[in-house]
Design a protein around this motif. Structure first.
Motif, PDB file in Angstrom:
ATOM      1  N   ARG A 175      32.864 -29.798  22.490  1.00 19.79           N
ATOM      2  CA  ARG A 175      32.938 -30.700  21.856  1.00 19.79           C
ATOM      3  C   ARG A 175      32.749 -31.954  22.162  1.00 19.79           C
ATOM      4  O   ARG A 175      32.061 -32.541  23.185  1.00 19.79           O
ATOM      5  CB  ARG A 175      34.814 -30.979  21.981  1.00 19.79           C
ATOM      6  CG  ARG A 175      35.803 -30.021  22.422  1.00 19.79           C
ATOM      7  CD  ARG A 175      36.227 -29.382  21.206  1.00 19.79           C
ATOM      8  NE  ARG A 175      36.894 -30.361  19.976  1.00 19.79           N
ATOM      9  CZ  ARG A 175      37.467 -30.103  19.508  1.00 19.79           C
ATOM     10  NH1 ARG A 175      37.025 -28.860  18.151  1.00 19.79           N
ATOM     11  NH2 ARG A 175      38.871 -30.493  18.784  1.00 19.79           N
ATOM     12  N   ARG A 199      32.538 -35.863  21.265  1.00 17.09           N
ATOM     13  CA  ARG A 199      33.203 -37.262  21.020  1.00 17.09           C
ATOM     14  C   ARG A 199      32.278 -38.360  20.193  1.00 17.09           C
ATOM     15  O   ARG A 199      31.026 -38.489  20.862  1.00 17.09           O
ATOM     16  CB  ARG A 199      34.225 -38.031  21.657  1.00 17.09           C
ATOM     17  CG  ARG A 199      35.302 -36.697  22.849  1.00 17.09           C
ATOM     18  CD  ARG A 199      36.019 -37.440  23.682  1.00 17.09           C
ATOM     19  NE  ARG A 199      34.662 -38.728  24.354  1.00 17.09           N
ATOM     20  CZ  ARG A 199      34.623 -38.488  25.820  1.00 17.09           C
ATOM     21  NH1 ARG A 199      34.495 -36.753  26.712  1.00 17.09           N
ATOM     22  NH2 ARG A 199      33.782 -38.900  26.260  1.00 17.09           N
ATOM     23  N   GLU A 204      34.921 -38.698  14.666  1.00 20.49           N
ATOM     24  CA  GLU A 204      35.822 -38.123  15.375  1.00 20.49           C
ATOM     25  C   GLU A 204      35.605 -36.770  15.841  1.00 20.49           C
ATOM     26  O   GLU A 204      34.229 -36.939  16.365  1.00 20.49           O
ATOM     27  CB  GLU A 204      36.515 -37.567  14.059  1.00 20.49           C
ATOM     28  CG  GLU A 204      36.346 -36.377  12.467  1.00 20.49           C
ATOM     29  CD  GLU A 204      36.645 -35.721  11.676  1.00 20.49           C
ATOM     30  OE1 GLU A 204      38.087 -35.838  12.139  1.00 20.49           O
ATOM     31  OE2 GLU A 204      36.344 -35.072  11.443  1.00 20.49           O
ATOM     32  N   VAL A 205      36.070 -36.276  17.296  1.00 22.61           N
ATOM     33  CA  VAL A 205      35.838 -35.462  17.855  1.00 22.61           C
ATOM     34  C   VAL A 205      35.383 -34.280  17.510  1.00 22.61           C
ATOM     35  O   VAL A 205      36.168 -33.980  16.402  1.00 22.61           O
ATOM     36  CB  VAL A 205      37.043 -35.276  19.282  1.00 22.61           C
ATOM     37  CG1 VAL A 205      36.974 -33.855  19.956  1.00 22.61           C
ATOM     38  CG2 VAL A 205      37.141 -36.021  19.728  1.00 22.61           C
TER      39      VAL A 205
END
Length: 631
Positions: free
Chosen positions: A486, A488, A508-509
């Motif tokens: 992920r 960020r 957004e992530v």
């Protein structure tokens, strides 16, 4: 014919040592079969009578596939080329294609040396004049000198030598390429055995002396300045490359051609054979594309140790004096010296619908054919067929089922399926547009598609296979990391890297895979954002990027493949009498009786067979199978 004598017994005999014959003989020998390779002239092993190049669109893919299966063409090119370029780099990965200028003499000598050094393989000079066929089974060959060799399988790779005839202006004479001996008696023997033959034509351009060319008036075409190779095993790269040169025909060239068309064998009726649509002669180009003011012409060195240059784009059979006038009308060639004139060559080929997908002939068991005898053009198409014919001849001897590549597995599969299912009414050339699954059949993933098969049949070494498995593991591991990592917006370097790449900032992530799917983002960008725990080899990084970026398109292609596989799994019994199937068109009944497709998928690709015929066939097969089960 001379009295015969018993000259030896082999598992496999290969007739002809061109690009198909070399691959066939090497494959059979490496698979453990005692193999004899017979050629008219030992000095012409792996000879390049036409363009001294290997690869290009679709053809380069085939060379990579040959290598992934354990063949030789890619390795041999890597050892002997004078230039290499990756074509179509501005387009998507499906059409990236590697092309090499070969040193034609070094290529020949290296391939001959490889053959001479291969265990189980004997190379011998001989003119084969007759196949020994008993009760529909090929049991060997008889040569011009009366030598009788017996074999369990025979592979015929005679190229353009069968009843070869050279045509140059008004002059015509029996000959193989480059004034070599033609094969006359064997051509008649094939007709006597009942094979349906066609007459095809190909051509070659003049060769000119390098010192008589003014390169200052031409555009230089250098090779790539990064290491390139066809073979996955190549570790040493040739970086000392020779350039090619580009010039153009012009109004004067076209005027010279048009005013001499009455002397062109193509238009005067001397040439009977059908020529290749995608490699036309210059006179054909000027007539067919009369609206074009010019055509590209490339000057390509024939090797490092010769002054001869090949004039790509000027294939012709016009008289010698006209050829010289044409050449001298172009920029940089005003004072050129012609070393050899161009010529056309006519030859016999067999109608390829007489073959099973294994390349074994339907008419004679144990006889396989490969290369230009099957109606193809090009060294690469020949080598791909030769490899498969050699593999399947060896497997027949070993009592194993044939290896048949699907259209979704390889360009070689597309090539062979097109030939045996559709046939060809002109010399067949492989094109990327012929492959419906071309996004799956990329230059970069030939090993992932075919190395397992090469290993299973015994053409890929343990060490090479171990390295390949390691590469495949690394690809999967890195793909998983990219898909599960992920990102960020507040992470270090993220926005900076995106801005530098001209990509919208992150709000957004998201995971790394989503970032990588952006057109402007590459794998190099994402490892700047979140580096991999260990360095990722370049070839692994390339696969990760392509497989993630094009995931949606690849999935769609795989769904199409699954649908077609269901049709391929529906086998058609050997004893079906198509003439008994009511409701099927007469043309479909005739074509299916002749081609005898192995399954519904192949039947659906026969030209002249429409979807309604396939529906009727499927209903008939259901009833047929019910009756057979009840019995």
């Amino acid at each position: 014919m001379n009295a015969t004598y018993e000259a030896g017994s082999f598992d496999v005999i290969v007739i002809g040592a061109g690009h198909a014959g070399c691959e066939a003989a090497l494959a059979a020998a490496r698979m453990g079969c005692s193999t004899l390779l017979l050629t008219i002239n030992l000095d012409a092993v792996a000879f390049m009578p036409c363009n001294p190049s290997v690869g290009g669109p679709a053809k380069g893919h085939v060379v990579r596939e040959i290598d992934a299966l354990g063949g030789e063409m890619g390795k041999n090119t890597d050892k002997t080329h004078i230039q290499m370029r990756m074509l179509n780099t501005g387009k998507g990965p499906a059409v990236h294609a590697l092309r090499a200028q070969a040193d034609k003499f070094a290529y020949q000598h290296q391939m001959k040396h490889t053959i001479e050094q291969t265990p189980n393989l004997i190379l011998r000079q001989a003119m084969v004049e007759e196949l020994i066929v008993n009760n529909g089974v090929c049991e060997g060959v008889i040569t011009q000198t009366g030598a009788r060799y017996s074999a369990k399988a025979v592979v015929l790779t005679t190229g353009t030598y069968l009843r070869g005839k050279i045509i140059l202006g008004d002059l015509q004479y029996e000959s193989g390429p480059n004034n070599m001996r033609p094969s006359i008696r064997l051509a008649y023997n094939l007709k006597e055995l009942g094979f349906e033959m066609v007459r095809f034509k190909t051509g070659t351009p003049p060769r000119v002396h390098k010192s008589s060319v003014d390169f200052s008036k031409m555009e230089i075409q250098p090779g790539d300045d990064v290491p390139r190779a066809f073979s996955y095993e190549t570790t040493e790269f040739i970086m000392d490359q020779l350039p090619c040169w580009l010039t153009y025909t012009n109004e004067e060239t076209h005027r010279t051609i048009n005013s001499n068309l009455h002397r062109a064998p193509m238009y005067s009726g001397i040439i009977e054979g059908t020529g290749p649509r995608y490699c036309p002669s210059i006179e054909d180009k000027v007539v067919r594309f009369s609206d074009k003011p010019r055509h590209q012409v490339f000057l390509e060195p024939e090797g490092r140790h010769t002054e001869e240059m090949y004039v790509q784009g000027m294939s012709t059979s016009l008289p010698e004096d006209v050829q010289l006038a044409m050449l001298r009308s172009m920029a940089g060639l005003e004072n050129v010296k012609m070393m050899r004139p161009g010529y056309a060559i006519e030859y016999d080929a067999i109608v390829p619908t007489q073959l099973w997908p294994s390349l074994e002939t339907k008419l004679v068991e144990g006889l396989f054919t490969a290369g230009q005898i099957n109606g193809t053009s090009g060294y690469e198409e020949a080598a791909g067929q030769g490899l498969m014919a050699g593999i399947n001849a060896a497997r027949k001897v070993q009592g194993k089922p044939p290896v048949i590549l699907g259209r979704e597995q390889a360009y070689i599969g597309v090539l062979i399926d097109d030939l045996v299912t559709k046939g060809t009414n002109e010399p067949y050339r492989l094109l990327t547009s012929r492959a419906e699954y071309r996004l799956l059949l990329r230059h970069d993933n030939a090993d992932l598609r075919l190395t397992d098969i090469g290993y299973e049949i015994g053409l890929i070494s343990e060490e090479r296979y171990r390295k390949f498995c390691r590469k495949r593991e690394l690809i999967e591991k890195e793909k998983e990391r990219v898909m599960n990592t992920r990102v960020r917006p507040d992470m270090p370097h993220v926005q900076e890297v995106l801005r530098a790449a001209g990509s919208p900032e992150l709000t957004e992530v998201i995971d790394l895979a989503q970032l990588l799917r952006r057109p402007e983002i590459t794998y190099q960008h994402i490892i700047q954002i979140v580096p991999a725990p260990e360095p990722v080899p370049e070839e692994v990084a390339e696969q990760v990027e392509i497989q993630i970026k094009y995931d949606g398109y690849i999935r769609k292609s795989l769904q199409q493949v699954e649908r077609m596989k269901k049709m391929e799994e529906r086998r058609i019994p050997d004893d079906i009498d198509y003439h008994q199937i009511a409701g099927m068109s007469k043309e479909a009944r005739e074509k299916m009786s002749k081609i005898r497709p192995l399954n519904i998928g192949q039947a659906s690709r026969i030209s002249g067979v429409n979807p309604a015929d396939i529906s009727v066939l499927m209903v008939y097969l259901e009833q047929y199978n019910r009756v057979r089960t009840a019995e």
